[in-house]
Design a protein around this motif. Structure first.
Motif, PDB file in Angstrom:
ATOM      1  N   GLU A   1       0.632  -1.015   0.000  1.00 33.51           N
ATOM      2  CA  GLU A   1      -0.227  -0.005   0.297  1.00 33.51           C
ATOM      3  C   GLU A   1       0.865   1.362   0.058  1.00 33.51           C
ATOM      4  OE1 GLU A   1      -2.494  -0.263   3.125  1.00 33.51           O
ATOM      5  OE2 GLU A   1      -0.313  -0.043   4.789  1.00 33.51           O
ATOM      6  N   LYS A   2       1.808   1.357   0.548  1.00 30.47           N
ATOM      7  CA  LYS A   2       2.684   2.519   0.247  1.00 30.47           C
ATOM      8  C   LYS A   2       3.616   3.224  -1.083  1.00 30.47           C
ATOM      9  CE  LYS A   2       7.142   3.991   3.144  1.00 30.47           C
ATOM     10  NZ  LYS A   2       8.121   3.136   3.414  1.00 30.47           N
ATOM     11  N   TYR A   3       3.432   1.939  -1.652  1.00 32.74           N
ATOM     12  CA  TYR A   3       4.215   2.427  -2.760  1.00 32.74           C
ATOM     13  C   TYR A   3       2.787   2.388  -3.844  1.00 32.74           C
ATOM     14  CZ  TYR A   3       8.312   0.607  -0.366  1.00 32.74           C
ATOM     15  OH  TYR A   3       9.274   0.584   0.990  1.00 32.74           O
ATOM     16  N   LEU A   4       1.586   1.482  -3.693  1.00 28.07           N
ATOM     17  CA  LEU A   4       1.172   1.009  -5.217  1.00 28.07           C
ATOM     18  C   LEU A   4       1.007   2.249  -5.898  1.00 28.07           C
ATOM     19  CD1 LEU A   4      -0.415  -0.732  -6.287  1.00 28.07           C
ATOM     20  CD2 LEU A   4      -1.687  -1.169  -4.911  1.00 28.07           C
ATOM     21  N   GLU A   5       0.367   3.127  -5.346  1.00 29.50           N
ATOM     22  CA  GLU A   5      -0.125   4.348  -6.115  1.00 29.50           C
ATOM     23  C   GLU A   5       0.692   4.835  -7.024  1.00 29.50           C
ATOM     24  OE1 GLU A   5      -1.988   7.447  -3.919  1.00 29.50           O
ATOM     25  OE2 GLU A   5      -3.265   5.989  -2.489  1.00 29.50           O
ATOM     26  N   LYS A   6       2.103   5.356  -6.566  1.00 25.94           N
ATOM     27  CA  LYS A   6       3.140   6.014  -6.818  1.00 25.94           C
ATOM     28  C   LYS A   6       4.026   5.176  -8.351  1.00 25.94           C
ATOM     29  CE  LYS A   6       7.486   7.829  -7.160  1.00 25.94           C
ATOM     30  NZ  LYS A   6       9.004   8.535  -5.966  1.00 25.94           N
ATOM     31  N   CYS A   7       3.438   3.812  -8.177  1.00 22.58           N
ATOM     32  CA  CYS A   7       3.624   2.540  -8.767  1.00 22.58           C
ATOM     33  C   CYS A   7       2.281   2.880 -10.325  1.00 22.58           C
ATOM     34  CB  CYS A   7       3.960   1.630  -8.645  1.00 22.58           C
ATOM     35  SG  CYS A   7       3.670  -0.353 -10.099  1.00 22.58           S
ATOM     36  N   ILE A   8       1.373   2.490 -10.069  1.00 25.61           N
ATOM     37  CA  ILE A   8       0.010   2.897 -10.761  1.00 25.61           C
ATOM     38  C   ILE A   8       0.091   4.242 -11.812  1.00 25.61           C
ATOM     39  CG2 ILE A   8      -2.182   2.994 -11.533  1.00 25.61           C
ATOM     40  CD1 ILE A   8      -2.295   0.564  -8.855  1.00 25.61           C
ATOM     41  N   ASP A   9       0.491   5.432 -11.559  1.00 23.97           N
ATOM     42  CA  ASP A   9       0.256   6.723 -11.739  1.00 23.97           C
ATOM     43  C   ASP A   9       1.440   6.527 -12.971  1.00 23.97           C
ATOM     44  OD1 ASP A   9      -1.964   7.297  -9.910  1.00 23.97           O
ATOM     45  OD2 ASP A   9      -0.274   8.608  -8.720  1.00 23.97           O
ATOM     46  N   SER A  10       2.947   6.397 -12.481  1.00 21.09           N
ATOM     47  CA  SER A  10       3.891   6.246 -13.406  1.00 21.09           C
ATOM     48  C   SER A  10       3.361   5.286 -14.415  1.00 21.09           C
ATOM     49  CB  SER A  10       5.245   5.341 -13.093  1.00 21.09           C
ATOM     50  OG  SER A  10       4.909   4.150 -12.362  1.00 21.09           O
ATOM     51  N   ILE A  11       2.309   4.178 -14.966  1.00 18.81           N
ATOM     52  CA  ILE A  11       2.205   3.425 -15.629  1.00 18.81           C
ATOM     53  C   ILE A  11       0.912   4.336 -16.652  1.00 18.81           C
ATOM     54  CG2 ILE A  11       0.824   0.827 -16.288  1.00 18.81           C
ATOM     55  CD1 ILE A  11       2.410   0.417 -14.007  1.00 18.81           C
ATOM     56  N   ILE A  12      -0.296   4.548 -15.537  1.00 22.87           N
ATOM     57  CA  ILE A  12      -1.365   5.537 -16.904  1.00 22.87           C
ATOM     58  C   ILE A  12      -0.844   6.822 -17.040  1.00 22.87           C
ATOM     59  CG2 ILE A  12      -2.759   4.287 -14.987  1.00 22.87           C
ATOM     60  CD1 ILE A  12      -3.257   6.563 -13.590  1.00 22.87           C
ATOM     61  N   ASN A  13      -0.170   7.345 -16.659  1.00 21.39           N
ATOM     62  CA  ASN A  13       0.912   8.801 -17.277  1.00 21.39           C
ATOM     63  C   ASN A  13       1.748   7.993 -18.094  1.00 21.39           C
ATOM     64  OD1 ASN A  13      -0.913  10.460 -15.453  1.00 21.39           O
ATOM     65  ND2 ASN A  13       0.176  10.537 -13.988  1.00 21.39           N
ATOM     66  N   GLN A  14       1.893   6.808 -18.668  1.00 18.68           N
ATOM     67  CA  GLN A  14       2.880   7.059 -20.281  1.00 18.68           C
ATOM     68  C   GLN A  14       2.423   7.712 -20.840  1.00 18.68           C
ATOM     69  OE1 GLN A  14       6.187   4.558 -20.259  1.00 18.68           O
ATOM     70  NE2 GLN A  14       5.977   5.269 -18.209  1.00 18.68           N
ATOM     71  N   THR A  15       3.361   7.995 -21.782  1.00 25.01           N
ATOM     72  CA  THR A  15       3.325   8.560 -22.648  1.00 25.01           C
ATOM     73  C   THR A  15       2.505   7.625 -24.103  1.00 25.01           C
ATOM     74  OG1 THR A  15       5.665   8.483 -23.840  1.00 25.01           O
ATOM     75  CG2 THR A  15       5.172  10.293 -22.971  1.00 25.01           C
ATOM     76  N   TYR A  16       2.746   6.925 -23.753  1.00 25.88           N
ATOM     77  CA  TYR A  16       2.135   5.652 -24.447  1.00 25.88           C
ATOM     78  C   TYR A  16       0.596   5.391 -24.505  1.00 25.88           C
ATOM     79  CZ  TYR A  16       1.560   1.623 -28.216  1.00 25.88           C
ATOM     80  OH  TYR A  16       0.833   1.165 -29.630  1.00 25.88           O
ATOM     81  N   LYS A  17      -0.388   5.955 -25.143  1.00 26.24           N
ATOM     82  CA  LYS A  17      -1.415   5.454 -23.941  1.00 26.24           C
ATOM     83  C   LYS A  17      -1.876   4.275 -24.691  1.00 26.24           C
ATOM     84  CE  LYS A  17      -1.086   9.565 -22.291  1.00 26.24           C
ATOM     85  NZ  LYS A  17      -0.688   9.811 -21.249  1.00 26.24           N
ATOM     86  N   ASN A  18      -2.212   3.514 -25.658  1.00 26.19           N
ATOM     87  CA  ASN A  18      -2.455   2.074 -26.255  1.00 26.19           C
ATOM     88  C   ASN A  18      -2.411   1.306 -25.736  1.00 26.19           C
ATOM     89  OD1 ASN A  18      -4.337   0.456 -26.691  1.00 26.19           O
ATOM     90  ND2 ASN A  18      -3.755   0.193 -28.831  1.00 26.19           N
ATOM     91  N   LEU A  19      -2.454   1.503 -23.351  1.00 25.98           N
ATOM     92  CA  LEU A  19      -2.145   0.023 -22.152  1.00 25.98           C
ATOM     93  C   LEU A  19      -3.247  -0.606 -22.018  1.00 25.98           C
ATOM     94  CD1 LEU A  19       0.247   2.289 -20.518  1.00 25.98           C
ATOM     95  CD2 LEU A  19       0.779   1.069 -22.535  1.00 25.98           C
ATOM     96  N   GLU A  20      -3.103  -1.634 -22.255  1.00 25.00           N
ATOM     97  CA  GLU A  20      -4.360  -2.721 -21.133  1.00 25.00           C
ATOM     98  C   GLU A  20      -3.144  -2.967 -20.044  1.00 25.00           C
ATOM     99  OE1 GLU A  20      -6.560  -6.556 -21.734  1.00 25.00           O
ATOM    100  OE2 GLU A  20      -4.331  -6.238 -22.242  1.00 25.00           O
ATOM    101  N   ILE A  21      -3.942  -2.469 -18.673  1.00 22.92           N
ATOM    102  CA  ILE A  21      -3.069  -2.149 -18.021  1.00 22.92           C
ATOM    103  C   ILE A  21      -3.517  -3.384 -16.433  1.00 22.92           C
ATOM    104  CG2 ILE A  21      -2.348  -1.070 -15.469  1.00 22.92           C
ATOM    105  CD1 ILE A  21      -2.626   2.015 -17.211  1.00 22.92           C
TER     106      ILE A  21
END
Length: 224
Positions: A15-35
């Protein structure tokens, strides 16, 4: 939209790290992602965090399952992944915002795997890793040799992007420590060419109690 990348994130009590992890993925410059967030039976607030992110980003899919370990969680993600390419991010780590855009741009008809460099994140500092020179491409035999000798390529799965067809049907072995070792050799043996991108785009957070930080444990023999 371009080709789709499936990003699989195994999650257990981070829980201490998860939001930073997910934020770094959803904010990728490449947008066509399945997360794909795989909550592996977390007992902290990870499940709640996953639910909140699922509401705000339609690219996110969440799997809730009983605890089965890292390999089992990754396998669960692979079973539902639909991307042309597959990536993995550990849930206590994070990635540079252009990581997937840069890695995807390298692929050609003969490249099946792209690896990038790694930054090591400590409590009070970030070690931005050692340069290994220019970008380079290796064939199957050359890449396997570098893995065995632990020189220019690493066993870890999370600093790589894989062409989907290269990993189809290869699952992570449950019950093993350092499960990356078992999986990576099989995948590399299928790849026509592996490309090493000389940029450190993955941030690997060093935590107390990490398996590979142990000075000695009988479990580490799984690696050998």
């Amino acid at each position: 939209m371009g080709e789709k990348i499936s990003v699989i994130v195994p999650i257990y009590n981070v829980e201490k790290y998860l939001e930073k992890c997910i934020d770094s993925i959803i904010n990728q410059t490449y947008k066509n992602l399945e997360i794909i967030l795989v909550d592996d039976g977390s007992t902290d607030s990870c499940s709640k965090i996953c639910k909140e992110y699922e509401k705000i980003d339609k690219r996110i899919k969440v799997i809730y399952k009983e605890n089965g370990g890292l390999s089992d969680a990754r396998n669960a993600g692979l079973k539902i992944a639909t991307g042309d390419y597959i990536g993995f991010v550990d849930s206590d780590d994070y990635i540079e915002k252009s990581m997937y855009e840069k890695m995807l741009s390298v692929f050609d008809s003969r490249i099946d795997i792209v690896e990038c460099g790694v930054n090591y994140v400590y409590t009070n500092e970030i070690n931005y890793g050692d340069s290994i020179g220019n970008d380079f491409r290796l064939n199957t035999e050359e890449a396997l040799e570098e893995l065995i000798l632990e020189r220019k390529l690493s066993q870890t799965v999370w600093n790589k992007l894989y062409r989907r067809i290269c990993i189809l049907g290869i699952l992570f072995e449950k019950g093993k420590i350092n499960e990356d070792e078992f999986w990576t050799y099989q995948v590399f043996s299928r790849a026509k060419n592996i490309f090493r991108l000389n940029e450190n785009l993955y941030f690997y957070v060093q935590r107390k109690g990490s398996i590979m930080k142990e000075e000695y444990s009988i479990k580490r023999l799984d690696c050998i």
